[in-house]
Design a protein around this motif. Structure first.
Motif, mmCIF file in Angstrom:
data_model
loop_
_atom_site.group_PDB
_atom_site.id
_atom_site.type_symbol
_atom_site.label_atom_id
_atom_site.label_comp_id
_atom_site.label_asym_id
_atom_site.label_seq_id
_atom_site.Cartn_x
_atom_site.Cartn_y
_atom_site.Cartn_z
ATOM 1 N N VAL A 100 0.840 -1.200 0.000
ATOM 2 C CA VAL A 100 0.000 0.000 0.000
ATOM 3 C C VAL A 100 0.875 1.249 0.000
ATOM 4 N N ASP A 101 1.941 1.256 0.798
ATOM 5 C CA ASP A 101 2.840 2.414 0.846
ATOM 6 C C ASP A 101 3.511 2.646 -0.505
ATOM 7 N N THR A 110 0.304 3.386 -3.568
ATOM 8 C CA THR A 110 -0.761 4.386 -3.458
ATOM 9 C C THR A 110 -0.546 5.550 -4.426
ATOM 10 N N ASN A 142 -8.746 -1.255 2.923
ATOM 11 C CA ASN A 142 -9.000 0.123 3.370
ATOM 12 C C ASN A 142 -8.150 1.145 2.631
ATOM 13 N N SER A 143 -7.444 0.702 1.596
ATOM 14 C CA SER A 143 -6.589 1.602 0.829
ATOM 15 C C SER A 143 -7.286 2.008 -0.468
ATOM 16 N N SER A 144 -6.578 2.787 -1.287
ATOM 17 C CA SER A 144 -7.122 3.189 -2.591
ATOM 18 C C SER A 144 -6.814 2.174 -3.685
#
Length: 212
Positions: A90-91, A94, A116-118
């Motif tokens: 995710v890091d 994104t 819960n991320s994009s």
């Protein structure tokens, strides 16, 4: 004397490779697609790494590394093997503006972080089963899960975005500043990586633990 020509930025570039383009119409109208690919002997040879626009290599604390192959300008059929995710995905991803994320699942904590991320999750164990992923029998599970980028791009949502340009690229006529290096060595956990410059192809070729 003629005026000195100042290098100028091309009007259009392929977002994730920097290749200069004649028109914006050459940029594929699709999101970035990130695929988790393992890096261990049972998973070799992997498919799609050479076709990816960007390949991130991650230390995953298992004595091996894992790749995140990001596709946009072109695809690969097949692509894989496809393995599990990590929270660090995710890091890393994104900033690609809601890319598709192809992975074979993860523990509850990682799954929650991704959900819960994009990132647009194409999780093999949560709905995207063998109709979209396939096992080819080589190496045995979990090292044999494959798909194709066209199949995965088929799950692009209506409100997708083309990825932004991630890096600053050199202009025509510019030269790099720094020490020349024909070979670069990097240690990633227990993986010893060497990049050797090949004059015939004009790029660095990757060796791992002494093997190409």
């Amino acid at each position: 004397a003629s005026e000195l020509e100042v290098p100028s930025e091309p009007d259009f570039r392929m977002p994730l490779t920097g290749r200069p383009l004649v028109s914006a119409g050459e940029i594929p109208n699709r999101p970035a697609l990130a695929v988790k690919i393992p890096n261990n002997r049972k998973a070799m040879p992997q498919t799609g790494l050479n076709e990816a626009d960007i390949v991130f290599e991650q230390i995953i604390n298992d004595g091996v590394t894992r790749f995140v192959a990001v596709f946009h300008s072109q695809g690969s059929d097949p692509v894989g093997p496809i393995r599990s995710g990590r929270a660090q995905d995710v890091d890393i991803l994104t900033n690609l503006d809601s890319p598709l994320f192809a992975w074979s699942g993860g523990n509850d904590g990682v799954t929650g972080v991704v959900n819960n991320s994009s990132l647009v999750s194409l999780n093999y164990v949560r709905g995207f089963t063998d109709a979209y992923y396939r096992r080819d029998g080589r190496g045995g599970a979990p090292h044999n899960l494959f798909s194709s980028t066209d199949t995965l791009w088929g799950f692009t949502p209506e409100d997708f975005a083309v990825p932004p340009q991630l890096f600053a690229y050199m202009l025509n006529g510019e030269t790099a500043v720094g020490d020349r290096a024909s070979s670069i060595e990097v240690e990633l956990d227990s993986i010893r990586v060497r990049w050797d410059f090949d004059l015939d192809v004009g790029r660095y070729l990757r060796f791992q633990n002494g093997e190409p």
